[in-house]
Design an enzyme around this catalytic site. Structure first.
Site, PDB file in Angstrom:
ATOM      1  N   ASP A   1      -2.756 -18.391   2.737  1.00 17.63           N
ATOM      2  CA  ASP A   1      -3.822 -19.159   2.094  1.00 17.63           C
ATOM      3  C   ASP A   1      -4.412 -20.193   3.050  1.00 17.63           C
ATOM      4  OD1 ASP A   1      -1.293 -20.297   1.980  1.00 17.63           O
ATOM      5  OD2 ASP A   1      -1.521 -21.126  -0.027  1.00 17.63           O
TER       6      ASP A   1
ATOM      7  N   ASP B   1     -11.577  -8.663   6.482  1.00 19.59           N
ATOM      8  CA  ASP B   1     -12.897  -8.646   5.864  1.00 19.59           C
ATOM      9  C   ASP B   1     -13.508 -10.044   5.847  1.00 19.59           C
ATOM     10  OD1 ASP B   1     -12.818  -5.966   5.500  1.00 19.59           O
ATOM     11  OD2 ASP B   1     -12.754  -6.001   3.316  1.00 19.59           O
TER      12      ASP B   1
ATOM     13  N   LYS C   1       3.586 -15.545   3.952  1.00 22.64           N
ATOM     14  CA  LYS C   1       3.714 -16.396   2.759  1.00 22.64           C
ATOM     15  C   LYS C   1       5.201 -16.636   2.545  1.00 22.64           C
ATOM     16  CE  LYS C   1       1.822 -18.624  -0.706  1.00 22.64           C
ATOM     17  NZ  LYS C   1       1.133 -19.915  -0.449  1.00 22.64           N
TER      18      LYS C   1
ATOM     19  N   TYR D   1       0.818  -1.206   0.000  1.00 20.24           N
ATOM     20  CA  TYR D   1       0.000   0.000   0.000  1.00 20.24           C
ATOM     21  C   TYR D   1       0.857   1.263   0.000  1.00 20.24           C
ATOM     22  CZ  TYR D   1      -4.262  -2.687   0.940  1.00 20.24           C
ATOM     23  OH  TYR D   1      -5.321  -3.548   0.860  1.00 20.24           O
TER      24      TYR D   1
ATOM     25  N   ASP E   1      -5.716  -6.813   5.289  1.00 20.70           N
ATOM     26  CA  ASP E   1      -6.908  -6.194   4.704  1.00 20.70           C
ATOM     27  C   ASP E   1      -7.892  -7.270   4.261  1.00 20.70           C
ATOM     28  OD1 ASP E   1      -8.692  -4.411   3.638  1.00 20.70           O
ATOM     29  OD2 ASP E   1      -7.390  -3.713   2.039  1.00 20.70           O
TER      30      ASP E   1
END
Length: 354
Positions: A219, A247, A187, A142, A243
Protein backbone atom coordinates in the site's frame (compact mmCIF):
# COMPACT_ATOMS: atom_id res chain seq x y z
CA UNK A 1 21.94 -14.62 -36.16
CA UNK A 2 19.08 -16.98 -36.95
CA UNK A 3 15.90 -16.50 -34.94
CA UNK A 4 12.65 -18.43 -35.02
CA UNK A 5 9.77 -16.40 -33.66
CA UNK A 6 6.36 -17.71 -32.61
CA UNK A 7 3.77 -15.02 -33.36
CA UNK A 8 0.68 -14.98 -31.12
CA UNK A 9 -1.46 -12.04 -32.20
CA UNK A 10 -4.50 -12.98 -30.11
CA UNK A 11 -7.61 -10.85 -29.84
CA UNK A 12 -8.95 -7.32 -30.28
CA UNK A 13 -6.28 -4.95 -31.50
CA UNK A 14 -3.69 -7.74 -31.23
CA UNK A 15 -3.46 -8.57 -34.95
CA UNK A 16 -3.16 -4.88 -35.89
CA UNK A 17 -0.32 -4.05 -33.53
CA UNK A 18 1.34 -7.42 -34.19
CA UNK A 19 1.51 -6.61 -37.89
CA UNK A 20 3.57 -3.54 -37.04
CA UNK A 21 5.76 -5.40 -34.56
CA UNK A 22 6.59 -8.09 -37.10
CA UNK A 23 7.30 -5.43 -39.74
CA UNK A 24 9.77 -3.67 -37.45
CA UNK A 25 11.38 -6.95 -36.39
CA UNK A 26 11.83 -7.86 -40.07
CA UNK A 27 13.18 -4.43 -41.01
CA UNK A 28 15.83 -4.61 -38.29
CA UNK A 29 16.73 -8.16 -39.34
CA UNK A 30 17.22 -6.98 -42.92
CA UNK A 31 19.26 -3.99 -41.75
CA UNK A 32 21.64 -6.07 -39.66
CA UNK A 33 21.75 -9.23 -41.75
CA UNK A 34 19.82 -11.56 -39.43
CA UNK A 35 17.71 -14.46 -40.64
CA UNK A 36 14.30 -14.48 -38.97
CA UNK A 37 11.41 -16.90 -39.53
CA UNK A 38 7.91 -16.64 -38.13
CA UNK A 39 5.28 -19.18 -37.12
CA UNK A 40 1.80 -17.89 -36.31
CA UNK A 41 -0.29 -19.65 -33.66
CA UNK A 42 -3.71 -19.33 -32.02
CA UNK A 43 -4.29 -17.96 -28.51
CA UNK A 44 -7.09 -16.39 -26.47
CA UNK A 45 -10.69 -15.91 -27.60
CA UNK A 46 -9.72 -16.54 -31.21
CA UNK A 47 -8.35 -19.94 -30.21
CA UNK A 48 -11.49 -20.73 -28.19
CA UNK A 49 -13.65 -19.94 -31.22
CA UNK A 50 -11.47 -22.07 -33.49
CA UNK A 51 -10.58 -25.10 -31.34
CA UNK A 52 -12.23 -24.59 -27.93
CA UNK A 53 -8.92 -24.07 -26.08
CA UNK A 54 -7.33 -20.66 -25.32
CA UNK A 55 -3.81 -22.17 -25.46
CA UNK A 56 -3.93 -25.21 -27.77
CA UNK A 57 -1.26 -27.90 -27.75
CA UNK A 58 -0.19 -26.78 -31.22
CA UNK A 59 0.48 -23.29 -29.90
CA UNK A 60 2.46 -24.67 -26.99
CA UNK A 61 4.61 -26.71 -29.37
CA UNK A 62 5.18 -23.68 -31.59
CA UNK A 63 6.34 -21.72 -28.55
CA UNK A 64 8.66 -24.49 -27.36
CA UNK A 65 10.25 -24.82 -30.79
CA UNK A 66 10.82 -21.08 -31.14
CA UNK A 67 13.70 -18.96 -29.87
CA UNK A 68 11.23 -16.32 -28.67
CA UNK A 69 7.52 -15.59 -28.61
CA UNK A 70 6.11 -12.26 -29.76
CA UNK A 71 2.70 -11.93 -28.13
CA UNK A 72 0.05 -9.20 -28.44
CA UNK A 73 -3.13 -9.53 -26.35
CA UNK A 74 -6.06 -11.69 -25.30
CA UNK A 75 -9.58 -10.83 -24.18
CA UNK A 76 -13.09 -10.43 -25.55
CA UNK A 77 -16.21 -8.81 -24.06
CA UNK A 78 -18.38 -11.83 -24.76
CA UNK A 79 -16.39 -13.66 -22.09
CA UNK A 80 -15.98 -10.68 -19.74
CA UNK A 81 -19.74 -10.25 -19.58
CA UNK A 82 -20.47 -13.93 -18.97
CA UNK A 83 -19.66 -14.92 -15.36
CA UNK A 84 -20.67 -18.51 -16.13
CA UNK A 85 -18.14 -19.01 -18.93
CA UNK A 86 -16.11 -22.14 -18.21
CA UNK A 87 -13.28 -21.22 -20.56
CA UNK A 88 -11.87 -17.70 -20.82
CA UNK A 89 -9.24 -16.10 -23.08
CA UNK A 90 -7.09 -15.07 -20.11
CA UNK A 91 -6.70 -18.74 -19.18
CA UNK A 92 -4.61 -19.06 -22.33
CA UNK A 93 -2.20 -16.42 -21.08
CA UNK A 94 -1.91 -18.08 -17.68
CA UNK A 95 -1.41 -21.48 -19.32
CA UNK A 96 1.36 -20.09 -21.51
CA UNK A 97 3.16 -18.64 -18.50
CA UNK A 98 2.84 -21.87 -16.53
CA UNK A 99 3.77 -24.29 -19.32
CA UNK A 100 6.75 -22.21 -20.44
CA UNK A 101 7.88 -21.66 -16.85
CA UNK A 102 7.77 -17.87 -17.26
CA UNK A 103 8.25 -16.92 -13.64
CA UNK A 104 9.77 -13.44 -14.16
CA UNK A 105 7.87 -10.57 -15.74
CA UNK A 106 10.06 -7.52 -16.47
CA UNK A 107 8.21 -4.26 -17.05
CA UNK A 108 10.23 -1.07 -17.57
CA UNK A 109 8.54 2.21 -16.65
CA UNK A 110 10.22 5.07 -18.47
CA UNK A 111 9.02 8.54 -19.31
CA UNK A 112 9.36 10.26 -22.68
CA UNK A 113 10.26 13.93 -22.45
CA UNK A 114 7.88 14.94 -25.23
CA UNK A 115 5.00 13.15 -23.49
CA UNK A 116 5.47 14.41 -19.94
CA UNK A 117 2.36 16.55 -20.34
CA UNK A 118 0.24 13.42 -20.97
CA UNK A 119 0.92 12.01 -17.52
CA UNK A 120 -1.80 12.69 -14.92
CA UNK A 121 1.00 13.55 -12.47
CA UNK A 122 2.86 16.82 -12.21
CA UNK A 123 5.76 17.28 -14.61
CA UNK A 124 8.33 17.65 -11.84
CA UNK A 125 7.28 14.31 -10.34
CA UNK A 126 7.53 12.18 -13.47
CA UNK A 127 10.32 13.85 -15.44
CA UNK A 128 13.27 11.47 -15.26
CA UNK A 129 11.33 8.58 -13.71
CA UNK A 130 12.95 5.34 -14.86
CA UNK A 131 12.45 2.08 -13.02
CA UNK A 132 11.72 -1.61 -13.60
CA UNK A 133 8.95 -3.65 -12.01
CA UNK A 134 9.79 -7.33 -11.71
CA UNK A 135 6.71 -9.41 -11.02
CA UNK A 136 6.69 -13.06 -10.00
CA UNK A 137 4.44 -14.64 -12.60
CA UNK A 138 3.65 -18.29 -11.88
CA UNK A 139 2.80 -18.42 -8.17
CA UNK A 140 0.51 -16.77 -5.68
CA UNK A 141 -3.27 -16.48 -5.87
CA UNK A 142 -3.40 -16.77 -9.65
CA UNK A 143 -2.20 -20.36 -9.46
CA UNK A 144 -3.00 -21.41 -5.89
CA UNK A 145 -5.81 -23.69 -4.76
CA UNK A 146 -9.23 -22.21 -5.50
CA UNK A 147 -12.80 -22.74 -4.56
CA UNK A 148 -15.73 -20.93 -6.13
CA UNK A 149 -19.27 -21.35 -4.85
CA UNK A 150 -22.41 -19.31 -4.53
CA UNK A 151 -21.87 -18.60 -0.82
CA UNK A 152 -18.12 -18.99 -0.39
CA UNK A 153 -15.02 -18.59 -2.53
CA UNK A 154 -11.29 -18.41 -1.93
CA UNK A 155 -7.94 -18.16 -3.69
CA UNK A 156 -4.82 -19.42 -1.97
CA UNK A 157 -1.75 -17.18 -2.00
CA UNK A 158 0.97 -19.81 -1.75
CA UNK A 159 4.72 -19.40 -2.27
CA UNK A 160 7.71 -21.66 -1.66
CA UNK A 161 11.26 -20.65 -0.81
CA UNK A 162 12.67 -21.72 -4.22
CA UNK A 163 10.04 -19.63 -6.03
CA UNK A 164 10.95 -16.56 -4.01
CA UNK A 165 14.69 -17.10 -4.31
CA UNK A 166 14.70 -17.38 -8.10
CA UNK A 167 12.69 -14.20 -8.70
CA UNK A 168 14.83 -12.29 -6.20
CA UNK A 169 17.97 -13.37 -8.04
CA UNK A 170 16.53 -11.98 -11.26
CA UNK A 171 15.76 -8.72 -9.48
CA UNK A 172 19.23 -8.44 -8.00
CA UNK A 173 20.79 -9.05 -11.41
CA UNK A 174 18.79 -6.17 -12.90
CA UNK A 175 19.63 -3.93 -9.94
CA UNK A 176 23.33 -4.61 -10.43
CA UNK A 177 23.04 -3.55 -14.07
CA UNK A 178 21.25 -0.32 -13.15
CA UNK A 179 21.51 2.02 -10.13
CA UNK A 180 22.01 -0.76 -7.57
CA UNK A 181 18.82 -0.17 -5.59
CA UNK A 182 16.26 -2.93 -5.02
CA UNK A 183 12.89 -2.45 -3.32
CA UNK A 184 11.11 -5.61 -2.17
CA UNK A 185 7.36 -4.98 -2.01
CA UNK A 186 5.24 -7.13 0.30
CA UNK A 187 2.54 -7.03 3.00
CA UNK A 188 4.58 -8.71 5.73
CA UNK A 189 2.64 -7.04 8.53
CA UNK A 190 -0.47 -9.05 7.55
CA UNK A 191 0.29 -11.94 5.17
CA UNK A 192 2.26 -15.09 5.99
CA UNK A 193 3.33 -15.46 2.36
CA UNK A 194 4.80 -11.95 2.47
CA UNK A 195 6.72 -12.75 5.64
CA UNK A 196 8.36 -15.61 3.75
CA UNK A 197 9.26 -13.18 0.94
CA UNK A 198 10.80 -10.75 3.41
CA UNK A 199 12.71 -13.42 5.33
CA UNK A 200 14.22 -14.88 2.15
CA UNK A 201 15.14 -11.42 0.85
CA UNK A 202 16.82 -10.51 4.14
CA UNK A 203 18.86 -13.72 3.97
CA UNK A 204 19.90 -13.07 0.37
CA UNK A 205 20.74 -9.38 0.66
CA UNK A 206 24.27 -9.96 2.04
CA UNK A 207 25.09 -11.90 -1.16
CA UNK A 208 24.67 -8.60 -3.02
CA UNK A 209 26.58 -6.05 -0.92
CA UNK A 210 26.81 -3.67 -3.88
CA UNK A 211 22.99 -3.36 -3.99
CA UNK A 212 20.98 -1.34 -1.49
CA UNK A 213 17.98 -3.42 -0.46
CA UNK A 214 14.93 -1.89 1.15
CA UNK A 215 11.43 -3.15 1.95
CA UNK A 216 8.07 -1.51 1.44
CA UNK A 217 4.49 -2.55 2.14
CA UNK A 218 2.43 -2.73 -1.03
CA UNK A 219 0.00 0.00 0.00
CA UNK A 220 2.89 2.33 0.75
CA UNK A 221 4.55 1.39 -2.54
CA UNK A 222 1.38 2.23 -4.46
CA UNK A 223 1.32 5.65 -2.82
CA UNK A 224 5.07 6.23 -3.26
CA UNK A 225 4.87 5.44 -6.97
CA UNK A 226 2.54 8.41 -7.36
CA UNK A 227 4.23 10.75 -4.89
CA UNK A 228 7.85 10.00 -5.77
CA UNK A 229 8.27 7.65 -8.76
CA UNK A 230 11.94 8.61 -9.12
CA UNK A 231 12.65 6.89 -5.79
CA UNK A 232 12.49 3.48 -7.45
CA UNK A 233 15.16 1.72 -9.49
CA UNK A 234 14.16 -1.97 -9.44
CA UNK A 235 11.01 -3.15 -7.68
CA UNK A 236 10.24 -6.84 -7.11
CA UNK A 237 7.01 -8.32 -5.82
CA UNK A 238 4.61 -11.25 -5.92
CA UNK A 239 2.10 -12.00 -8.66
CA UNK A 240 -1.06 -10.19 -7.53
CA UNK A 241 0.70 -7.11 -6.17
CA UNK A 242 2.80 -6.96 -9.33
CA UNK A 243 -0.22 -7.06 -11.60
CA UNK A 244 -1.71 -4.03 -9.86
CA UNK A 245 1.46 -2.00 -9.41
CA UNK A 246 2.67 -2.42 -12.98
CA UNK A 247 -0.61 -1.10 -14.34
CA UNK A 248 -0.33 1.84 -11.95
CA UNK A 249 3.18 2.42 -13.23
CA UNK A 250 1.87 2.72 -16.76
CA UNK A 251 -0.03 5.87 -15.77
CA UNK A 252 3.26 7.60 -15.03
CA UNK A 253 4.15 7.61 -18.72
CA UNK A 254 0.74 8.91 -19.80
CA UNK A 255 -0.28 5.91 -21.90
CA UNK A 256 -0.35 2.15 -21.51
CA UNK A 257 0.38 2.01 -25.23
CA UNK A 258 4.02 2.92 -24.59
CA UNK A 259 5.15 0.16 -22.27
CA UNK A 260 6.62 -3.19 -23.34
CA UNK A 261 7.46 -6.19 -21.21
CA UNK A 262 9.35 -9.46 -21.20
CA UNK A 263 8.51 -12.72 -19.43
CA UNK A 264 11.41 -15.09 -18.91
CA UNK A 265 12.08 -18.30 -17.07
CA UNK A 266 12.62 -21.96 -17.81
CA UNK A 267 11.80 -22.10 -21.52
CA UNK A 268 11.08 -19.75 -24.42
CA UNK A 269 10.89 -16.05 -23.44
CA UNK A 270 7.80 -14.02 -24.33
CA UNK A 271 7.78 -10.35 -25.32
CA UNK A 272 4.54 -8.38 -25.21
CA UNK A 273 2.95 -4.97 -24.61
CA UNK A 274 1.39 -4.55 -21.19
CA UNK A 275 -1.96 -3.24 -22.43
CA UNK A 276 -4.98 -5.39 -23.14
CA UNK A 277 -6.94 -6.25 -26.25
CA UNK A 278 -9.02 -3.01 -26.36
CA UNK A 279 -11.80 -4.69 -28.36
CA UNK A 280 -13.64 -1.39 -28.85
CA UNK A 281 -10.81 -0.22 -31.11
CA UNK A 282 -10.58 -3.40 -33.15
CA UNK A 283 -10.32 -2.65 -36.87
CA UNK A 284 -10.34 1.13 -36.42
CA UNK A 285 -6.60 1.67 -37.07
CA UNK A 286 -6.22 3.80 -33.94
CA UNK A 287 -4.33 1.48 -31.57
CA UNK A 288 -0.87 2.62 -30.52
CA UNK A 289 1.70 0.07 -31.80
CA UNK A 290 4.66 1.50 -29.86
CA UNK A 291 4.49 -0.89 -26.89
CA UNK A 292 4.47 -3.83 -29.31
CA UNK A 293 7.38 -2.32 -31.23
CA UNK A 294 9.35 -1.64 -28.04
CA UNK A 295 8.73 -5.27 -27.07
CA UNK A 296 10.62 -6.15 -30.25
CA UNK A 297 13.49 -3.99 -28.98
CA UNK A 298 13.49 -5.99 -25.72
CA UNK A 299 13.49 -9.20 -27.75
CA UNK A 300 16.60 -8.21 -29.67
CA UNK A 301 18.32 -7.03 -26.50
CA UNK A 302 17.55 -10.34 -24.78
CA UNK A 303 19.74 -12.05 -27.38
CA UNK A 304 22.58 -9.58 -26.83
CA UNK A 305 21.78 -7.52 -29.92
CA UNK A 306 22.07 -4.12 -28.26
CA UNK A 307 22.55 -2.08 -31.45
CA UNK A 308 19.37 -3.53 -32.93
CA UNK A 309 17.37 -2.67 -29.85
CA UNK A 310 18.90 0.80 -29.71
CA UNK A 311 17.91 1.53 -33.32
CA UNK A 312 14.28 0.60 -32.58
CA UNK A 313 14.25 2.86 -29.54
CA UNK A 314 15.79 5.66 -31.58
CA UNK A 315 13.11 5.25 -34.24
CA UNK A 316 10.32 5.28 -31.64
CA UNK A 317 11.71 8.41 -30.01
CA UNK A 318 12.04 10.07 -33.42
CA UNK A 319 8.43 9.28 -34.26
CA UNK A 320 7.28 10.84 -30.99
CA UNK A 321 9.47 13.92 -31.44
CA UNK A 322 8.07 14.45 -34.93
CA UNK A 323 4.49 13.97 -33.73
CA UNK A 324 3.93 10.79 -35.71
CA UNK A 325 1.51 9.47 -33.13
CA UNK A 326 -1.79 7.68 -32.79
CA UNK A 327 -4.71 9.77 -31.51
CA UNK A 328 -4.47 9.12 -27.76
CA UNK A 329 -1.01 10.73 -27.51
CA UNK A 330 -1.15 13.20 -30.40
CA UNK A 331 -0.67 16.89 -29.64
CA UNK A 332 -3.60 19.23 -30.18
CA UNK A 333 -3.87 20.08 -33.85
CA UNK A 334 -1.35 17.44 -34.85
CA UNK A 335 -1.72 15.32 -37.96
CA UNK A 336 -3.73 12.13 -37.66
CA UNK A 337 -1.77 8.89 -37.87
CA UNK A 338 -3.17 5.40 -37.51
CA UNK A 339 -1.63 2.16 -36.33
CA UNK A 340 -0.39 1.28 -39.82
CA UNK A 341 0.99 4.72 -40.56
CA UNK A 342 2.99 4.91 -37.32
CA UNK A 343 4.38 1.43 -37.90
CA UNK A 344 5.33 2.21 -41.49
CA UNK A 345 7.03 5.46 -40.48
CA UNK A 346 9.20 3.57 -37.99
CA UNK A 347 10.04 0.87 -40.54
CA UNK A 348 11.06 3.54 -43.06
CA UNK A 349 13.20 5.29 -40.43
CA UNK A 350 15.01 2.04 -39.66
CA UNK A 351 15.66 1.15 -43.29
CA UNK A 352 16.81 4.64 -44.23
CA UNK A 353 19.13 5.05 -41.23
CA UNK A 354 22.75 5.35 -42.35
Amino acid sequence: MKLKIAVLAGDGIGPEIMEQGVAVLSAVADKFGHEVSFQEALVGAHAIDEVGNPFPDETYEACMQADAVLFASVGDPKFDNNPNAKVRPEQGLLAMRKKLGLFANIRPVETFECLIHKSPLKDELVRGADFICIRELTGGMYFGEKREGTDEAYDTNKYTRPEVERILRVAYQYARQRRKHLTVVDKANVLASSRLWRAVAQEMAPEYPDVTTDFMYVDNAAMRMIQEPKFFDVMVTENTFGDILTDEGSCITGSMGLLPSASTGEHTPVFEPIHGSWPQAKGLNIANPLAQILSVAMLYEYFGLAAEGALIREAVNASLDQNVRTPEIQVAGGAQYGTKEVGQWIVDYILQKK
